[in-house]
Design an enzyme around this catalytic site. Structure first.
Site, PDB file in Angstrom:
ATOM      1  CE  LYS A 169      -3.912  -2.244   2.288  1.00  0.00           C
ATOM      2  NZ  LYS A 169      -5.005  -2.056   3.272  1.00  0.00           N
ATOM      3  CE1 TYR A 206      -9.390  -3.111   0.271  1.00  0.00           C
ATOM      4  CE2 TYR A 206      -8.471  -1.231  -0.901  1.00  0.00           C
ATOM      5  CZ  TYR A 206      -8.306  -2.360  -0.116  1.00  0.00           C
ATOM      6  OH  TYR A 206      -7.043  -2.740   0.281  1.00  0.00           O
ATOM      7  CG  ASN A 209      -3.707  -2.284   6.690  1.00  0.00           C
ATOM      8  OD1 ASN A 209      -3.575  -1.867   5.550  1.00  0.00           O
ATOM      9  ND2 ASN A 209      -4.657  -3.140   7.032  1.00  0.00           N
ATOM     10  CG  HIS A 246      -5.521  -6.413   0.188  1.00  0.00           C
ATOM     11  ND1 HIS A 246      -6.683  -6.385   0.922  1.00  0.00           N
ATOM     12  CD2 HIS A 246      -5.715  -7.315  -0.809  1.00  0.00           C
ATOM     13  CE1 HIS A 246      -7.551  -7.225   0.375  1.00  0.00           C
ATOM     14  NE2 HIS A 246      -6.990  -7.800  -0.673  1.00  0.00           N
ATOM     15  CD  GLU A 300      -9.133  -9.264  -2.978  1.00  0.00           C
ATOM     16  OE1 GLU A 300     -10.007  -8.970  -2.151  1.00  0.00           O
ATOM     17  OE2 GLU A 300      -7.997  -9.637  -2.646  1.00  0.00           O
TER      18      GLU A 300
HETATM   19  P1  CMP Z   1      -7.377  -4.637   3.761  1.00  0.00           P
HETATM   20  O1  CMP Z   1      -6.873  -5.968   4.162  1.00  0.00           O
HETATM   21  O2  CMP Z   1      -6.773  -4.001   2.569  1.00  0.00           O
HETATM   22  O3  CMP Z   1      -8.957  -4.735   3.529  1.00  0.00           O
HETATM   23  C1  CMP Z   1      -9.847  -3.683   3.833  1.00  0.00           C
HETATM   24  C2  CMP Z   1      -9.174  -2.499   4.396  1.00  0.00           C
HETATM   25  O4  CMP Z   1     -10.011  -1.557   5.040  1.00  0.00           O
HETATM   26  C3  CMP Z   1      -8.262  -2.945   5.508  1.00  0.00           C
HETATM   27  O5  CMP Z   1      -7.160  -3.644   5.001  1.00  0.00           O
HETATM   28  C4  CMP Z   1      -7.927  -1.632   6.187  1.00  0.00           C
HETATM   29  O6  CMP Z   1      -6.868  -0.964   5.554  1.00  0.00           O
HETATM   30  C5  CMP Z   1      -9.211  -0.868   5.961  1.00  0.00           C
HETATM   31  N1  CMP Z   1      -9.921  -0.736   7.226  1.00  0.00           N
HETATM   32  C6  CMP Z   1     -10.511  -1.709   7.923  1.00  0.00           C
HETATM   33  N2  CMP Z   1     -11.061  -1.209   9.050  1.00  0.00           N
HETATM   34  C7  CMP Z   1     -10.783   0.121   9.052  1.00  0.00           C
HETATM   35  C8  CMP Z   1     -11.074   1.171   9.956  1.00  0.00           C
HETATM   36  N3  CMP Z   1     -11.759   0.952  11.075  1.00  0.00           N
HETATM   37  N4  CMP Z   1     -10.615   2.410   9.642  1.00  0.00           N
HETATM   38  C9  CMP Z   1      -9.927   2.618   8.493  1.00  0.00           C
HETATM   39  N5  CMP Z   1      -9.630   1.641   7.595  1.00  0.00           N
HETATM   40  C10 CMP Z   1     -10.051   0.403   7.878  1.00  0.00           C
END
Ligand code: CMP
Length: 138
Positions: A10, A50, A113, A116, A127
């Site tokens: 990311k 998403y 984070n 993914h 995906e």
């Molecule tokens: P990812 O595994 O890419 O799949 C969905 C994404 O939504 C997740 O990682 C996070 O980056 C994001 N996400 C999930 N929960 C939250 C939250 N409470 N606030 C902001 N982003 C979120």
């Protein structure tokens, strides 16, 4: 496709200079990179990727963040790829991620984070085909 998963590195990992370390961890954990591309998602494309989260309160923030900088999209191969990759990356919220996981080491927050990972074989296929075509023959 049960031995394959899909990942994105990311924008936060690029702005923090961690993309190379993360790719290296992925390879050292035994994943073969089947396909890989660095790109920059438009807000529309990030929203489409998403879409399953479109009703969530964090959707706008997620789309904005994922279109804020470059990403790497990749298809990875290994036995038990989906589950093993989720173990390697750790919990979505880095404060809950196990020691030694990619998110524990490199993620800033639940939103930023670092990586993914697909949550099922079915989603890995969906995906992966969002970014790559013809992967069935690889
Ligand atoms: P990812 O595994 O890419 O799949 C969905 C994404 O939504 C997740 O990682 C996070 O980056 C994001 N996400 C999930 N929960 C939250 C939250 N409470 N606030 C902001 N982003 C979120």
């Amino acid at each position: 496709m049960s031995n394959r998963t899909f990942t994105m590195i990311k924008p936060d990992a690029f702005s923090n200079g961690n993309s190379g370390d993360i790719l290296s961890m992925i390879e050292r954990a035994g994943f073969r990179i089947v396909a890989m591309k660095k790109t920059w998602l438009s807000a529309d494309k990030a929203g489409e990727f998403y879409a399953v989260h479109s009703a969530r309160p964090f959707y706008g923030e997620l789309v904005e963040f994922m279109s804020s900088g470059p990403i790497v999209a990749a298809i990875l191969e290994k036995d038990n790829a989906v589950a093993d990759f989720r173990k390697l990356i750790g919990a979505t919220d880095p404060s809950k991620a196990e020691e030694g996981t990619i998110r524990k080491l490199y993620a800033e927050s639940v939103g930023k984070n670092a990586v993914h990972g697909s949550d099922s074989d079915e989603n890995a296929a969906i995906e992966g085909s969002f970014f790559f075509s013809g992967m069935e023959q690889w």
